[in-house]
Write an enzyme that holds these catalytic residues in place. Sequence first.
Site, PDB file in Angstrom:
ATOM      1  N   ASP A 224       4.641  66.682  44.559  1.00 39.01           N
ATOM      2  CA  ASP A 224       3.187  65.977  44.491  1.00 39.01           C
ATOM      3  C   ASP A 224       3.408  64.579  44.944  1.00 39.01           C
ATOM      4  O   ASP A 224       4.465  63.747  44.899  1.00 39.01           O
ATOM      5  CB  ASP A 224       3.086  66.366  42.722  1.00 39.01           C
ATOM      6  CG  ASP A 224       1.452  66.069  42.912  1.00 39.01           C
ATOM      7  OD1 ASP A 224       0.732  65.535  43.479  1.00 39.01           O
ATOM      8  OD2 ASP A 224       1.028  66.566  41.597  1.00 39.01           O
TER       9      ASP A 224
HETATM   10  C1  BGC Z   1      -2.547  65.734  42.449  1.00 40.00           C
HETATM   11  C2  BGC Z   1      -2.224  66.708  43.643  1.00 40.00           C
HETATM   12  C3  BGC Z   1      -2.848  66.473  44.740  1.00 40.00           C
HETATM   13  C4  BGC Z   1      -2.137  65.044  45.522  1.00 40.00           C
HETATM   14  C5  BGC Z   1      -2.899  64.754  46.830  1.00 40.00           C
HETATM   15  C6  BGC Z   1      -1.957  64.362  43.092  1.00 40.00           C
HETATM   16  O1  BGC Z   1      -2.480  63.624  42.160  1.00 40.00           O
HETATM   17  O2  BGC Z   1      -1.767  66.269  41.321  1.00 40.00           O
HETATM   18  O3  BGC Z   1      -2.852  67.944  42.961  1.00 40.00           O
HETATM   19  O4  BGC Z   1      -2.851  67.440  45.761  1.00 40.00           O
HETATM   20  O5  BGC Z   1      -2.690  64.017  44.379  1.00 40.00           O
HETATM   21  O6  BGC Z   1      -4.152  64.215  46.522  1.00 40.00           O
END
Ligand code: BGC
Length: 738
Positions: A224
């Site tokens: 993530d």
């Molecule tokens: C989120 C993810 C997301 C990623 C990219 C993170 O803050 O938890 O779900 O895909 O950002 O935007």
Amino acid sequence: VSELSLEQKAALLSGNDFHTTKPLASEGIQALALCDGPHGVRFADPEAGPEGWATTAAPATCFPPACGVANSWDVEVAQSVGAAIGREARAYGVSVSLGPAVNIKRSPLCGRNFEYWSEDPLLTGVLATAHTEGLQGEGVGASVKHFAANNQETDRMRVSAEVDERTLREIYLPAFERIVTQARPATVMAAYNKVNGVHACESPWLLTTVLRDEWGFEGVVVSDWGGVLDRVAALRAGLDLAMPGDGGLGDARVVEAVKAGELDESYVNASVERLRALARLAAPATGELDVDGHHALARSAAGDCIVLLKNDASTLPLAAAARVAVIGEFAVEARYQGGGSSHLNASRVDVPLDELRRLSTGVIEHARGFVSDGSGEAAALVAEAVQLAASSDVAVVFAGLAEQDESEGFDRTTLSLPQGQVDLIRAVAAAARRTVVVLSHGGVVTLEEWHNDVDAIVDGFLLGQAGGGALADVLFGHVNPSGRLSETIPLRLQDNPSWLNFPGEEGRVRYGEGILVGYRYYETADAAVRYPFGHGLSYTTFETTDVTARLTADDAAEISMIVTNTGARAGKHVVQIYVATDAGKVRRPRRELRAFTKVALEPGESRTLTLGLDRRAFAHWSTEFQRWVVAGGEYRLQVCDNASAVLAEVPLTLTGEVLAGQLTIDSTVEEWFTHPTVAEALLRGLGADDDTVAAGAGDWLPMVGSMSMRRFATFAGLELSPQLLEDLMALSAPKAQA
Ligand code: BGC
């Protein structure tokens, strides 16, 4: 790989910027764009950086988020939405769409529940598998997230989810497992949080033992965004790609660790190979954005997601000629998607009021009723709404939560609607002949303050950009509602099983309710709820008859029934099959959803349906035996209208497995005297005659059953020789399992 320098390899394993990976022309490796996800494409301007992502995102169709699609209980809806997102991703040259997000709704307060599917792992897993297959069928990779146990936003980057293994295996992992084994997603995204003390991005158990060794995952594990704290530990655990880029700091650390002998280069090589395979998904932008076609698809999908919770005296559907007072801000400014990383720039947004007017032959007037940012004169807004309601045939109040009330990044603290809306609904209901409430929200809301004042409730959750049209279709009866709740609507927040342990404290959240999540708890505890999991009404009626079941193997079955549309309108019905049992040594929920399907029937039409239940439908995770176990005993297959209402049940007896564990000197007396291969020899060793052996251990067993053999053997002058015990322990070794 061997020809690349260590520096080149390390660099490939982290992002180039916020949304892209690094190319390596000499190797034919192209850069990939990875964009959110999950309910549409948020193609951000690479120049804009993190701050500008939402505002500068290119237009895309906003499909119903997962909280909506889950209520459809329809694999075709999930599949077609996934495929459409895939086509739009290709049109923007996006290679990986960051979704689906399949974390279980442990608490109704979780700020990202709008992005998640359900409190039930089977419903989540089946629908998200269909979404993934649809998406990947268009040549775009999925990123199944957030692996694992990311069930809250509070302290999400650090909190340790303290979950026992059976609960992980039965509740929090199965959706991931199903998608990985059936849909083979290109990537899995490791979560921010810790699981039992270890950061998910650095957990060898999650990323290698379970994901790769047990489930056979061959794709790329991506972090993530900003989830990796220690690149070396993450690589060693099985995490391939750290996103986004960090200016090379982490890459340098990887190089240093390999040179210092701290990290074996084989980890780096394996990850580079996986990244190279993923990079084959890179493709130039192809195809056009089908704005009209996808808006129409978003509307029909949304129509399948809407849940009719209550419809006293057939208040709905509305007559086309009715004089309707449409009330509420959300009738003119639709609430249709959630906040945070999934927030996208919708290509077009239906205004519910306009859509209602298009389908009406009567008079439709609007009063704002409330302003969600709290501005405006509340009393005057309510008075205007009440006056309009009093002079109409029916009042339709568009209520719900505003975007600022729920989002990625924080959890809610209440299930209530804003007090101003509660007051408005009650005042309108007191004045109107009939009152309908239409709800828009991501996380579940309590209905208690006003439920009994109104005649009908239509729950949309979030429906995407064409939700306004879909709601108009349902309100006027152009679409017969067929959605079913994918999560329980409780009476009170305090009734939720996670309540005592949510969101945890001092960096830890204890999943104390274990497997009793959502309806598994409410049903087991016989706790009252407002609307159970699986509930939803229709404008027609269905009947289920001729239910039969049979074993198709020792531990698999199928169930058949006839479903008939007994009403006057075409409609869709959701068949829900639950399994109930007390078999085995572990506590079982009162019932668990094990199969479902949705069927469309014309008035008077009947259809015979057969659903299969595989071994897993009857199994529980045995922590002792470290595997799925089917216990022998009685099972009931229940056809239910929802998690609380059993329409018919069929008993089945399963042979199951004889679980013979390895005995040790510290195993209990009960374990020794009931052990299938040892009990008889033990009794004989104690000098028992044939009758005693036939009768088995005596009445004394419950009294001393919990004593260890170590104590028992020397207790009260028993003569159990150490050699006999040694021999019996050898005899107990698990070999003869069915
Ligand atoms: C989120 C993810 C997301 C990623 C990219 C993170 O803050 O938890 O779900 O895909 O950002 O935007």
